[in-house]
Design a protein around this motif. Structure first.
Motif, PDB file in Angstrom:
ATOM      1  N   THR A 112       0.825  -1.206   0.000  1.00  0.00           N
ATOM      2  CA  THR A 112       0.000   0.000   0.000  1.00  0.00           C
ATOM      3  C   THR A 112       0.856   1.251   0.000  1.00  0.00           C
ATOM      4  OG1 THR A 112      -1.767  -1.167   1.174  1.00  0.00           O
ATOM      5  CG2 THR A 112      -1.798   1.241   1.267  1.00  0.00           C
ATOM      6  N   ALA A 115       2.842   1.533  -3.398  1.00  0.00           N
ATOM      7  CA  ALA A 115       2.001   2.030  -4.488  1.00  0.00           C
ATOM      8  C   ALA A 115       1.821   3.543  -4.387  1.00  0.00           C
ATOM      9  CB  ALA A 115       0.641   1.332  -4.463  1.00  0.00           C
ATOM     10  N   ARG A 116       1.624   4.036  -3.185  1.00  0.00           N
ATOM     11  CA  ARG A 116       1.503   5.492  -2.996  1.00  0.00           C
ATOM     12  C   ARG A 116       2.798   6.186  -3.368  1.00  0.00           C
ATOM     13  NH1 ARG A 116       0.782   8.442   2.898  1.00  0.00           N
ATOM     14  NH2 ARG A 116       0.965  10.610   2.159  1.00  0.00           N
ATOM     15  N   MET A 118       5.171   5.158  -5.450  1.00  0.00           N
ATOM     16  CA  MET A 118       5.396   5.129  -6.892  1.00  0.00           C
ATOM     17  C   MET A 118       4.468   6.092  -7.623  1.00  0.00           C
ATOM     18  SD  MET A 118       7.960   3.158  -7.526  1.00  0.00           S
ATOM     19  CE  MET A 118       7.793   2.740  -9.260  1.00  0.00           C
ATOM     20  N   ALA A 119       3.250   6.240  -7.137  1.00  0.00           N
ATOM     21  CA  ALA A 119       2.326   7.204  -7.755  1.00  0.00           C
ATOM     22  C   ALA A 119       2.845   8.625  -7.591  1.00  0.00           C
ATOM     23  CB  ALA A 119       0.943   7.060  -7.125  1.00  0.00           C
ATOM     24  N   ALA A 122       5.732   9.328  -9.981  1.00  0.00           N
ATOM     25  CA  ALA A 122       5.465   9.166 -11.402  1.00  0.00           C
ATOM     26  C   ALA A 122       5.623  10.463 -12.193  1.00  0.00           C
ATOM     27  CB  ALA A 122       4.066   8.586 -11.609  1.00  0.00           C
ATOM     28  N   GLU A 215       8.962  -0.251 -13.899  1.00  0.00           N
ATOM     29  CA  GLU A 215       8.080  -0.256 -12.731  1.00  0.00           C
ATOM     30  C   GLU A 215       7.872  -1.669 -12.202  1.00  0.00           C
ATOM     31  OE1 GLU A 215       3.528   1.050 -11.396  1.00  0.00           O
ATOM     32  OE2 GLU A 215       4.179   1.275 -13.490  1.00  0.00           O
ATOM     33  N   ALA A 219       8.671  -2.921  -8.381  1.00  0.00           N
ATOM     34  CA  ALA A 219       7.652  -3.531  -7.533  1.00  0.00           C
ATOM     35  C   ALA A 219       8.048  -4.957  -7.161  1.00  0.00           C
ATOM     36  CB  ALA A 219       6.301  -3.524  -8.244  1.00  0.00           C
ATOM     37  N   TYR A 247      -0.398  -4.241  -5.002  1.00  0.00           N
ATOM     38  CA  TYR A 247       0.210  -3.115  -5.719  1.00  0.00           C
ATOM     39  C   TYR A 247      -0.565  -2.803  -6.990  1.00  0.00           C
ATOM     40  CZ  TYR A 247       3.533  -0.268  -8.279  1.00  0.00           C
ATOM     41  OH  TYR A 247       4.109   0.758  -9.003  1.00  0.00           O
ATOM     42  N   GLN A 248      -0.900  -3.829  -7.756  1.00  0.00           N
ATOM     43  CA  GLN A 248      -1.653  -3.605  -8.989  1.00  0.00           C
ATOM     44  C   GLN A 248      -3.040  -3.035  -8.696  1.00  0.00           C
ATOM     45  OE1 GLN A 248      -0.952  -7.014 -12.001  1.00  0.00           O
ATOM     46  NE2 GLN A 248      -0.221  -7.819 -10.031  1.00  0.00           N
ATOM     47  N   ARG A 251      -2.632   0.652  -7.762  1.00  0.00           N
ATOM     48  CA  ARG A 251      -2.194   1.484  -8.889  1.00  0.00           C
ATOM     49  C   ARG A 251      -3.248   1.551  -9.980  1.00  0.00           C
ATOM     50  NH1 ARG A 251       0.692   4.974  -9.825  1.00  0.00           N
ATOM     51  NH2 ARG A 251       2.413   4.321 -11.174  1.00  0.00           N
ATOM     52  N   ARG A 253      -3.902  -0.656 -12.322  1.00  0.00           N
ATOM     53  CA  ARG A 253      -3.446  -1.182 -13.611  1.00  0.00           C
ATOM     54  C   ARG A 253      -2.874  -2.564 -13.396  1.00  0.00           C
ATOM     55  NH1 ARG A 253       1.094  -1.770 -16.826  1.00  0.00           N
ATOM     56  NH2 ARG A 253       2.551  -1.005 -15.245  1.00  0.00           N
TER      57      ARG A 253
END
Length: 304
Positions: A112, A115-116, A118-119, A122, A215, A219, A247-248, A251, A253
């Motif tokens: 969790t 993912a935050r 990496m966002a 980005a 990416e 991950a 993670y997917q 995100r 995706r």
């Protein structure tokens, strides 16, 4: 205080306006990290590491995330150079606890935050922080399987188990065959680099270890390293799978079939790096045994 580098007091005066009055903590690994209380009562953290050209990009990305409210220390000086070292200071962000465990539930909590993270990264534009950290540097152009690291290369390589070398060769071939764009991401996403207040993350540290890889690879590497504390090891395969699924989902995706394979390859690469380290230093083969037990399944999922 007597053990501090001779340059540090003067650097603090020049860049922070006061000399150190006391040492809160000191850690030395790839970086030297000094928690200092300055004269006047201000607490800061000063970091120094060999200047390999990565520090400016790493610090710029860290500053952007801190400005947005992401839980990480805010840099308070630019990168400066002292001899062969890149040096900067950041806020001291004490408190929080290490979240230990390698179960699927723990993996989802770490996924969790990743993912935050990496966002947020980005849309951060910095020069790629290359070369990548040595444990994620399968893309090196040096001779041989491993990236050139003098203090490792000068040791007797015959002590590295054949199954570790074979696994690394298969992983590197699969990773290099991928045709995926590189992105910015945290390259040392381990339990020891995060602090928590209950269920909420309090701080993510070690921004010196940002990496420039696909990416899916970032991950995947995180899915294989999130539980590491003082001794690195591989979590169970089902925990890495839970990490990647969460993670997917977060995100929004799904990874393509190729990305899934690259994620699984990267999940094992850091472990073979650590297994080689253990063998060369005569350490207990914790990662080595994990590679022995899990390589077949992770290689299968990586199509390697």
């Amino acid at each position: 205080m007597d053990d501090l580098p001779t340059w540090l007091a003067g650097w603090c005066v020049d860049h922070l306006g006061a000399e150190p009055a006391g040492v809160l903590f000191e850690r030395r690994s790839i970086s030297a990290v000094f928690g200092l209380r300055l004269i006047g009562g201000r607490d800061v953290v000063v970091k120094a590491r060999e200047d390999d050209g990565r520090a400016v990009s790493c610090l710029a990305a860290q500053a952007r995330l801190a400005e947005r409210g992401f839980p990480c220390p805010r840099p308070i000086t630019p990168v400066t150079t002292i001899d062969a070292l890149a040096v900067h200071a950041e806020e001291y962000q004490p408190g929080g606890e290490v979240l230990l465990g390698d179960s699927p539930d723990i993996a989802v909590r770490y996924a969790t935050v990743f993912a935050r993270l990496m966002a947020e990264l980005a849309d951060v534009t910095v020069a790629p922080p290359l070369p990548n950290p040595r444990w994620l540097r399968w893309d090196h152009t040096d001779d041989g399987l491993w990236p050139a690291i003098d203090f490792l290369d000068e040791k007797d390589q015959s002590v590295v188990p054949a199954f570790v070398v074979d696994t690394a060769e298969r992983l590197r071939k699969r990773l290099l065959a991928a045709d995926l764009p590189c992105v910015l991401g945290h390259g040392d996403y381990e339990a020891q680099n995060l602090r928590w207040h209950g269920s909420e993350v309090w701080a993510v540290h070690d921004w010196d270890s940002l990496a420039w890889q696909p990416e899916a690879a970032l991950a995947g590497a995180a899915s294989g390293a999130f539980a590491n504390s003082s001794t690195p090891f591989l979590p169970p395969v089902e925990s890495s799978a839970a990490f990647l699924t969460a993670y997917q989902d977060l995100r929004g995706r799904r990874l393509t079939a190729e990305e899934q394979e690259i994620a699984w390859a990267a999940s094992l690469w850091t472990a073979v790096h650590n297994a080689r380290w253990e063998a060369l230093h005569g350490d207990p083969p914790v990662s080595g045994e994990d590679v022995r037990e899990q390589a077949a399944e992770r290689l299968r999922r990586a199509n390697a």
